[in-house]
Scaffold this motif. Structure first.
Motif, PDB file in Angstrom:
ATOM      1  N   ASN A 129       0.787  -1.197  -0.003  1.00 49.52           N
ATOM      2  CA  ASN A 129      -0.075   0.262   0.100  1.00 49.52           C
ATOM      3  C   ASN A 129       0.918   1.256  -0.195  1.00 49.52           C
ATOM      4  O   ASN A 129       0.384   2.562   0.310  1.00 49.52           O
ATOM      5  N   THR A 183      -2.721 -12.796  -5.238  1.00 48.07           N
ATOM      6  CA  THR A 183      -3.093 -12.708  -4.064  1.00 48.07           C
ATOM      7  C   THR A 183      -2.141 -13.039  -3.044  1.00 48.07           C
ATOM      8  O   THR A 183      -1.333 -13.878  -3.358  1.00 48.07           O
ATOM      9  N   THR A 191      -5.062 -10.305   0.395  1.00 51.36           N
ATOM     10  CA  THR A 191      -5.621  -9.294  -0.347  1.00 51.36           C
ATOM     11  C   THR A 191      -5.519  -9.692  -1.652  1.00 51.36           C
ATOM     12  O   THR A 191      -5.048 -10.995  -2.192  1.00 51.36           O
ATOM     13  N   HIS A 211      -2.078  -2.434  -7.853  1.00 50.03           N
ATOM     14  CA  HIS A 211      -3.654  -2.250  -7.494  1.00 50.03           C
ATOM     15  C   HIS A 211      -3.856  -0.723  -7.493  1.00 50.03           C
ATOM     16  O   HIS A 211      -3.098   0.064  -7.197  1.00 50.03           O
TER      17      HIS A 211
END
Length: 192
Positions: free
Chosen positions: A16, A135, A139, A145
């Motif tokens: 992230n 994956t 997630t 992403h």
């Protein structure tokens, strides 16, 4: 006795991170796939266990490092060309594996060791780390992403990732991997 060395945070910790950082890491991963596949030594090193835990990012230079290389297959391309096993010069395209588990890869060790041109490393990086098929720890969506709106609308990144992970055209992964490396380099330069 086991000796370990801290080389940086695992790739997973960047899942992230800001978009710019993830693009740079994705570009580095694709470059690693290329260098392990095609190099001056004529040895292909095929990564058989590709997951977010098997890569780290150097704290000082931000370089991606392979930290778990216990499952690597070494193919001597010079020997393959010399011995010419059956179909040695037919490009090998790894089969997409849409499994329910994390970090799935399908491969044949026999074929990886008998073909001069193989797309396995591109397949492994795209499927297990970059694309929407990746994956890990509950997630999905891969390292790339949620791209910015302008990139998502353009559709090029998603199309290249899809073709790299699960090609629709014959030998499509080879071309998609080349174009993806170029596109990520372009995006990376634009965001620096």
């Amino acid at each position: 006795m086991v000796a370990v060395n801290y080389v940086g945070e695992e790739l997973w910790s960047y899942f992230n991170a800001p978009w710019e950082k993830r693009v740079d890491l994705a570009w580095q991963l694709m470059e690693i796939a290329e260098q392990l596949t095609n190099n001056d030594f004529e040895f292909a090193l095929y990564l058989l266990d590709v997951s977010f835990d098997n890569f780290a990012v150097g704290p000082r230079d931000g370089k991606v490092i392979i930290v778990d290389a216990e499952n690597v297959l070494v193919a001597d391309k010079r020997l393959i060309r010399q011995n010419k096993p059956e179909n040695w010069d037919v490009w090998y395209e790894s089969k997409f594996d849409d499994c329910d588990k994390e970090a799935c890869l399908s491969f044949s060790k026999e074929i990886l060791c008998a073909r001069a041109t193989v797309d396995h490393n591109y397949y492994a990086v795209c499927q297990n780390l970059l694309s929407r098929h990746a994956t890990w720890r509950g997630t999905s969506g891969g390292l790339l992403h949620d791209p910015p709106n302008e990139i998502a609308k353009e559709g090029r990144l998603e199309a290249l990732l899809d073709e790299c992970a699960n090609p629709k055209k014959r030998y499509g992964r080879f071309q998609a991997a080349k174009e993806l490396r170029e596109y990520l380099a372009q995006l990376s330069n634009n965001v620096r």
